[in-house]
Design a protein around this motif. Structure first.
Motif, PDB file in Angstrom:
ATOM      1  N   UNK A 266       0.802  -1.222   0.000  1.00  0.00           N
ATOM      2  CA  UNK A 266       0.000   0.000   0.000  1.00  0.00           C
ATOM      3  C   UNK A 266       0.834   1.271   0.000  1.00  0.00           C
ATOM      4  N   UNK A 267       2.133   1.143   0.262  1.00  0.00           N
ATOM      5  CA  UNK A 267       2.980   2.336   0.333  1.00  0.00           C
ATOM      6  C   UNK A 267       3.709   2.599  -0.986  1.00  0.00           C
ATOM      7  N   UNK A 268       3.374   1.806  -2.005  1.00  0.00           N
ATOM      8  CA  UNK A 268       4.195   1.793  -3.219  1.00  0.00           C
ATOM      9  C   UNK A 268       4.353   3.151  -3.907  1.00  0.00           C
ATOM     10  N   UNK A 269       3.320   3.984  -3.924  1.00  0.00           N
ATOM     11  CA  UNK A 269       3.369   5.118  -4.850  1.00  0.00           C
ATOM     12  C   UNK A 269       3.629   6.487  -4.218  1.00  0.00           C
ATOM     13  N   UNK A 270       3.754   6.545  -2.896  1.00  0.00           N
ATOM     14  CA  UNK A 270       3.930   7.857  -2.268  1.00  0.00           C
ATOM     15  C   UNK A 270       5.267   8.502  -2.623  1.00  0.00           C
ATOM     16  N   UNK A 271       6.275   7.670  -2.843  1.00  0.00           N
ATOM     17  CA  UNK A 271       7.605   8.231  -3.115  1.00  0.00           C
ATOM     18  C   UNK A 271       7.964   8.107  -4.594  1.00  0.00           C
ATOM     19  N   UNK A 272       6.958   7.789  -5.422  1.00  0.00           N
ATOM     20  CA  UNK A 272       7.234   7.606  -6.851  1.00  0.00           C
ATOM     21  C   UNK A 272       7.872   8.851  -7.471  1.00  0.00           C
ATOM     22  N   UNK A 273       7.301  10.012  -7.165  1.00  0.00           N
ATOM     23  CA  UNK A 273       7.816  11.235  -7.794  1.00  0.00           C
ATOM     24  C   UNK A 273       9.288  11.439  -7.430  1.00  0.00           C
ATOM     25  N   UNK A 274       9.620  11.238  -6.157  1.00  0.00           N
ATOM     26  CA  UNK A 274      11.011  11.448  -5.721  1.00  0.00           C
ATOM     27  C   UNK A 274      11.946  10.442  -6.399  1.00  0.00           C
ATOM     28  N   UNK A 275      11.506   9.172  -6.484  1.00  0.00           N
ATOM     29  CA  UNK A 275      12.356   8.149  -7.116  1.00  0.00           C
ATOM     30  C   UNK A 275      12.508   8.426  -8.611  1.00  0.00           C
ATOM     31  N   UNK A 276      11.443   8.940  -9.240  1.00  0.00           N
ATOM     32  CA  UNK A 276      11.555   9.308 -10.657  1.00  0.00           C
ATOM     33  C   UNK A 276      12.560  10.446 -10.828  1.00  0.00           C
ATOM     34  N   UNK A 277      12.574  11.329  -9.833  1.00  0.00           N
ATOM     35  CA  UNK A 277      13.555  12.423  -9.859  1.00  0.00           C
ATOM     36  C   UNK A 277      14.978  11.857  -9.923  1.00  0.00           C
TER      37      UNK A 277
END
Ligand code: GDU
Length: 606
Positions: A266-277
């Motif tokens: 359930x925590x998969x997408x909260x840090x997506x933007x930062x990891x894409x950065x």
């Protein structure tokens, strides 16, 4: 063959393929023509299907021959990683709340609208022992949002905020075990708000089960005309993305990043933007999201592997292979924690993978996406000649970097597990055992606790005063289930988005025993809040609910351990937690309005 006379040319050809694959034993006991002829044809149709859908080259002939080779190596104790030396690869560690995190989240935010999502959900979750598909499990009990609902809502929210009118596609890999239930669930809920044309189901096929070191297939118990089959592992996702034309289509539609995720994180997408950065900044072709790993935790370790001939790759070493690899390459203690940090030196792979779409498509065109397979038989004894139960070849999606050239840019982005990883994988017994050895329990209860903890921690990072609840034991598993905070994706997914919900964080105070639900897809702004109890705020798309000043005191909601009687009668989703949520007093506000109360409110609608 006695039965030749009753078979068509095609059927006879298939019987020959089986012979060539070393599987003549499956037909050796067939009765004379005239008996079971239709069943023999059905058997050959299954063989045809297995031959045509078998991953890798050569259909079932290739499969059986690879199985014999891998089984011979396994029987001799050959370590597939022999000759490789592991070292800790370079990667980026992110600290939410830091200026660097904000910078990367902003950089990656521009790319979120160019993502396609691939959810691998073909597994039955045998370790969990749940009777339904795992995607239907509730992520937490306050809203009872299922994993599938949550993922779809998150994708929809990200699309609204970053998609600039584009639909962000979602591919779900299912298997025979999960296909019907997954599509029924999507249909029953109108694809959870997604446009049906943005969701594609791709189905992985099973492969023949193998009974011995000669790679002989097995018949189903009690059915001598049915070959027993088993799942081939999540690595099939790449073959399917290629064979079904999904990767190509996405690329043509402008998708620049392919985001792989698993069924119950359930925590998969909260840090997506930062990891894409990070992917953008380091121009990574493959970026594995990772966590500090506890030794022996059931997540693979990401390692830089080098060989004396100079070859090298950065890849996941699966948890059962890491210890032998370390011992075999001079680290005599194997998979242990670094005493200084208390963690394994190797970052833990959470199988949340970000691929750059262009290079991914090129590799798929070149290789078909078939990954290196492995076999993991459970031997009956030391002679390593007989198995406790049939085995099969498998492959793992995170082995993809093995298809790349040595120059390919492969890296990882590591962050605290509370921000990105809390899967639900273990039954109560396995979860207790995991916790006893110092690794996360990965139970339904810890998955729920971590959903709440995420929001509590993000609010703290922003400067809100959020108390920490005590750890309590349910069915022998220690979890902290309070305060219970849920912010729905329509309100916020990333830390940056949450900031606008609490513009003056220093004025927001939440007690340890509180429940705060911020629901809907509108705008909720909380300027000043003092909460000790349960508060539900809800704003639909287009509405703004503005809490200027509010103090709430009520007896609220509480998790209560199941009594012995309840344990027998409660729903499976509660039994696997060991508690239920008792919903007592609450205070609610919904719709477009401004709330500015100088008094203390207790229950009811505001
Ligand atoms: N899955 C499939 N098809 C299969 C097998 C599994 O789609 O044939 C899916 C499951 O549904 C799930 C995902 O693949 O969504 C992962 O399956 P498991 O939960 O069984 O995976 P493991 O726990 O064995 O391990 C995987 C990685 C580890 C680590 C871990 C983290 O192999 O390195 O990342 O997930 O959750």
């Amino acid at each position: 063959m006695d039965n030749k006379g009753i078979l068509s040319d095609e059927e006879f050809g298939l019987a020959t393929v089986l012979q060539e694959a070393g599987q003549g034993h499956l037909m050796a006991q067939w009765p004379m023509p005239g008996t079971d002829d239709d069943l023999k044809r059905k058997f050959l149709q299954q063989a045809k299907h297995l031959h045509e859908t078998s991953p890798g080259e050569g259909g079932i002939i290739g499969y059986a021959s690879r199985a014999r080779k891998l089984l011979a190596d396994s029987a001799e104790g050959v370590n597939p990683l022999d000759g490789w030396s592991p070292s800790v690869p370079e990667g980026v560690a992110l600290e939410p709340g830091s200026a660097r995190y904000a910078e990367l989240e902003e950089k990656g935010g521009g790319e979120v609208g160019a993502c396609g999502f691939v959810l691998v959900a073909g597994g039955l979750g045998e370790r969990l022992g749940y009777g339904d598909i795992k995607l239907k499990l509730p992520t937490e009990l306050c809203t009872e949002t299922s994993y599938l609902t949550l993922y779809c809502a998150q994708i929809q929210a990200l699309q609204t905020r970053y998609g600039e009118g584009r639909l962000l596609p979602l591919a779900i890999m299912v298997s025979d075990d999960t296909a019907d239930k997954t599509s029924a669930e999507l249909d029953a809920h109108q694809h959870f708000g997604l446009d049906p044309k943005q969701v594609t189901l791709i189905k992985q096929e099973k492969v023949p089960a193998i009974q011995d070191n000669d790679g002989r297939f097995v018949l189903e118990d009690g059915d001598k005309y049915q070959i027993s089959t088993k799942p081939h592992g999540h690595g099939d996702v790449h073959t399917l993305m290629h064979r079904c034309g999904v990767a190509r289509r996405w690329r043509e539609d402008g998708v620049r990043w392919c985001v792989f995720m698993q069924d119950t994180n359930g925590l998969a997408l909260h840090s997506l933007a930062a990891a894409l950065g990070v992917s953008v900044e380091l121009e990574l072709e493959v970026n594995s999201m990772a966590i500090p790993r506890k030794a022996k935790q059931a997540v693979g370790g990401i390692a830089r592997l080098t060989r004396e001939d100079g070859s090298a790759m950065t890849v996941n070493v699966e948890y059962n292979q890491l210890d032998p690899l370390l011992r075999g390459s001079g680290h005599k203690d194997g998979d242990t924690n670094d005493p200084e940090t208390g963690f394994s030196p190797y970052p833990g792979n959470i199988n949340q993978l970000l691929f750059a779409m262009g290079p991914y498509c090129e590799v798929l065109e070149k290789t078909g996406g078939a990954l290196e397979e492995f076999v993991n038989p459970k031997y009956a004894d030391e002679s390593r000649t007989t198995f406790k139960k049939p085995t099969r070849l498998e492959c793992m999606m995170q082995d993809y970097p093995k298809l790349l050239s040595p120059e390919a840019k492969v890296g990882f982005t590591s962050m605290a597990p509370w921000l990105c990883f809390s899967p639900v994988k273990n039954s109560l017994g396995d979860a207790q055992a995991a916790q006893a050895k110092g690794t996360p329990p990965a139970s339904a209860s810890s998955g729920e606790a971590d959903q709440y903890h995420l929001w509590a921690e993000l609010l703290r990072k922003l400067g809100c005063a959020v108390e920490t609840g005590a750890v309590q034991e349910y069915e022998g598993i220690g979890v902290s289930l309070s305060p219970r905070i849920v912010v729905q994706p329509g309100i916020a997914v990333t830390l940056h988005e949450l900031k606008s919900v609490v513009p003056s964080p220093a004025d927001v105070k939440i007690s340890a025993d509180s429940t705060l639900l911020v629901l809907g897809a509108g705008t909720v702004v909380i300027d000043k809040l003092d909460l000790d109890g349960t508060l539900i705020l809800q704003a639909a798309a287009g509405e703004t609910l503005h809490v200027k000043r509010l103090t709430v005191r009520n007896s609220g909601w509480h998790c209560q351990a199941l009594t012995a009687e309840e344990r027998d009668s409660a729903a499976e989703t509660l039994r696997m937690r060991g508690y239920r949520l008792a919903k007592g007093e609450q205070c609610e506000a919904s719709g477009a309005k401004v709330i500015d109360r100088s008094d203390t409110v207790s229950t009811g609608a505001l």
